[in-house]
Design a protein around this motif. Structure first.
Motif, PDB file in Angstrom:
ATOM      1  N   ARG A  61       0.808  -1.215   0.000  1.00  0.00           N
ATOM      2  CA  ARG A  61       0.000   0.000   0.000  1.00  0.00           C
ATOM      3  C   ARG A  61       0.847   1.274   0.000  1.00  0.00           C
ATOM      4  O   ARG A  61       0.423   2.312   0.490  1.00  0.00           O
ATOM      5  CB  ARG A  61      -0.965   0.011   1.179  1.00  0.00           C
ATOM      6  CG  ARG A  61      -1.948  -1.137   1.124  1.00  0.00           C
ATOM      7  CD  ARG A  61      -2.915  -1.034   2.284  1.00  0.00           C
ATOM      8  NE  ARG A  61      -3.758  -2.195   2.327  1.00  0.00           N
ATOM      9  CZ  ARG A  61      -5.004  -2.233   1.877  1.00  0.00           C
ATOM     10  NH1 ARG A  61      -5.535  -1.173   1.341  1.00  0.00           N
ATOM     11  NH2 ARG A  61      -5.706  -3.326   1.968  1.00  0.00           N
ATOM     12  N   LYS A  62       2.060   1.191  -0.549  1.00  0.00           N
ATOM     13  CA  LYS A  62       2.957   2.352  -0.595  1.00  0.00           C
ATOM     14  C   LYS A  62       3.286   2.701  -2.033  1.00  0.00           C
ATOM     15  O   LYS A  62       3.568   1.844  -2.849  1.00  0.00           O
ATOM     16  CB  LYS A  62       4.264   2.072   0.148  1.00  0.00           C
ATOM     17  CG  LYS A  62       4.115   1.895   1.626  1.00  0.00           C
ATOM     18  CD  LYS A  62       5.462   1.634   2.242  1.00  0.00           C
ATOM     19  CE  LYS A  62       5.300   1.327   3.724  1.00  0.00           C
ATOM     20  NZ  LYS A  62       6.574   0.938   4.314  1.00  0.00           N
ATOM     21  N   ILE A  63       3.258   3.977  -2.309  1.00  0.00           N
ATOM     22  CA  ILE A  63       3.722   4.512  -3.581  1.00  0.00           C
ATOM     23  C   ILE A  63       4.828   5.490  -3.201  1.00  0.00           C
ATOM     24  O   ILE A  63       4.571   6.530  -2.617  1.00  0.00           O
ATOM     25  CB  ILE A  63       2.591   5.242  -4.347  1.00  0.00           C
ATOM     26  CG1 ILE A  63       1.436   4.282  -4.657  1.00  0.00           C
ATOM     27  CG2 ILE A  63       3.125   5.873  -5.613  1.00  0.00           C
ATOM     28  CD1 ILE A  63       1.750   3.189  -5.649  1.00  0.00           C
ATOM     29  N   GLU A  64       6.061   5.093  -3.527  1.00  0.00           N
ATOM     30  CA  GLU A  64       7.196   5.879  -3.049  1.00  0.00           C
ATOM     31  C   GLU A  64       7.754   6.868  -4.062  1.00  0.00           C
ATOM     32  O   GLU A  64       8.545   7.725  -3.701  1.00  0.00           O
ATOM     33  CB  GLU A  64       8.296   4.943  -2.570  1.00  0.00           C
ATOM     34  CG  GLU A  64       7.849   4.103  -1.390  1.00  0.00           C
ATOM     35  CD  GLU A  64       8.905   3.116  -0.924  1.00  0.00           C
ATOM     36  OE1 GLU A  64       9.943   2.979  -1.609  1.00  0.00           O
ATOM     37  OE2 GLU A  64       8.680   2.492   0.116  1.00  0.00           O
ATOM     38  N   SER A  65       7.361   6.765  -5.307  1.00  0.00           N
ATOM     39  CA  SER A  65       7.896   7.678  -6.320  1.00  0.00           C
ATOM     40  C   SER A  65       6.838   7.913  -7.399  1.00  0.00           C
ATOM     41  O   SER A  65       5.887   7.151  -7.520  1.00  0.00           O
ATOM     42  CB  SER A  65       9.159   7.092  -6.956  1.00  0.00           C
ATOM     43  OG  SER A  65       8.833   6.016  -7.805  1.00  0.00           O
ATOM     44  N   PRO A  66       7.029   8.970  -8.195  1.00  0.00           N
ATOM     45  CA  PRO A  66       6.106   9.201  -9.312  1.00  0.00           C
ATOM     46  C   PRO A  66       6.064   8.017 -10.288  1.00  0.00           C
ATOM     47  O   PRO A  66       5.017   7.702 -10.848  1.00  0.00           O
ATOM     48  CB  PRO A  66       6.654  10.455  -9.985  1.00  0.00           C
ATOM     49  CG  PRO A  66       7.407  11.170  -8.915  1.00  0.00           C
ATOM     50  CD  PRO A  66       7.974  10.089  -8.048  1.00  0.00           C
ATOM     51  N   ASP A  67       7.197   7.339 -10.465  1.00  0.00           N
ATOM     52  CA  ASP A  67       7.218   6.168 -11.347  1.00  0.00           C
ATOM     53  C   ASP A  67       6.366   5.040 -10.776  1.00  0.00           C
ATOM     54  O   ASP A  67       5.686   4.335 -11.526  1.00  0.00           O
ATOM     55  CB  ASP A  67       8.654   5.677 -11.562  1.00  0.00           C
ATOM     56  CG  ASP A  67       9.464   6.598 -12.454  1.00  0.00           C
ATOM     57  OD1 ASP A  67       8.848   7.377 -13.222  1.00  0.00           O
ATOM     58  OD2 ASP A  67      10.706   6.534 -12.390  1.00  0.00           O
ATOM     59  N   ASP A  68       6.418   4.856  -9.446  1.00  0.00           N
ATOM     60  CA  ASP A  68       5.564   3.852  -8.801  1.00  0.00           C
ATOM     61  C   ASP A  68       4.097   4.165  -9.056  1.00  0.00           C
ATOM     62  O   ASP A  68       3.298   3.281  -9.350  1.00  0.00           O
ATOM     63  CB  ASP A  68       5.800   3.804  -7.292  1.00  0.00           C
ATOM     64  CG  ASP A  68       7.113   3.150  -6.900  1.00  0.00           C
ATOM     65  OD1 ASP A  68       7.729   2.493  -7.750  1.00  0.00           O
ATOM     66  OD2 ASP A  68       7.505   3.310  -5.725  1.00  0.00           O
ATOM     67  N   LEU A  69       3.758   5.437  -8.911  1.00  0.00           N
ATOM     68  CA  LEU A  69       2.372   5.860  -9.106  1.00  0.00           C
ATOM     69  C   LEU A  69       1.935   5.609 -10.547  1.00  0.00           C
ATOM     70  O   LEU A  69       0.858   5.047 -10.790  1.00  0.00           O
ATOM     71  CB  LEU A  69       2.207   7.338  -8.733  1.00  0.00           C
ATOM     72  CG  LEU A  69       0.806   7.927  -8.873  1.00  0.00           C
ATOM     73  CD1 LEU A  69      -0.191   7.159  -8.019  1.00  0.00           C
ATOM     74  CD2 LEU A  69       0.817   9.397  -8.499  1.00  0.00           C
TER      75      LEU A  69
END
Length: 140
Positions: free
Chosen positions: A111-119
């Motif tokens: 449940r983590k989005i750590e960077s714009p690329d992850d998003l």
């Protein structure tokens, strides 16, 4: 066989020469090559070039087929049309939808989005899975 259906004379002669060569070996093959004016080393080099050319052509065909598949997949692939400022709200809506419906697990990312690329990657996956449309709207 009719004359129109027969292979050309050159093809028939080459086939005959190849047939003769296949039947020979050792000294008999050397004598045949000498009598017909062929140089053994030139024949081997020519064969090697032909074989490498054939392999290269086969590789090019495979490459072109893969290239066409990628091109076709790229044109069929839908892409997101979401403004950067709206991506987080789309992510939040997806999380809420998942919590309510249990339709999709976000646990793979803890449940983590750590960077714009992850998003971007997550939203692309949601699009491919049919959770959202190209504009980031939730699908029912």
């Amino acid at each position: 066989m009719t004359r129109a259906g027969r292979p050309p004379l050159r093809t028939r002669l080459l086939d005959e020469v190849l047939e003769e060569m296949h039947a020979l070996e050792g000294k008999a093959l050397e004598e045949f090559l000498a009598e017909t004016g062929f140089d053994r080393d030139e024949l081997l080099a020519s064969y090697d070039r032909s074989y490498r050319s054939f392999e290269a052509a086969a590789g090019r065909r495979q490459f072109e087929a893969a290239r066409r598949r990628l091109s076709r997949d790229a044109t069929n692939r839908r892409s997101l049309n979401i403004e950067a400022s709206r991506k987080r709200s789309v992510y939040a809506a997806v999380k809420e939808h998942v919590a309510v419906t249990g339709a999709m697990m976000v646990a793979a990312r803890n449940r983590k989005i750590e960077s714009p690329d992850d998003l971007d990657s997550f939203l692309e996956a949601c699009l491919m899975l049919g959770v959202i449309d190209e504009n980031g709207n939730l699908k029912d």
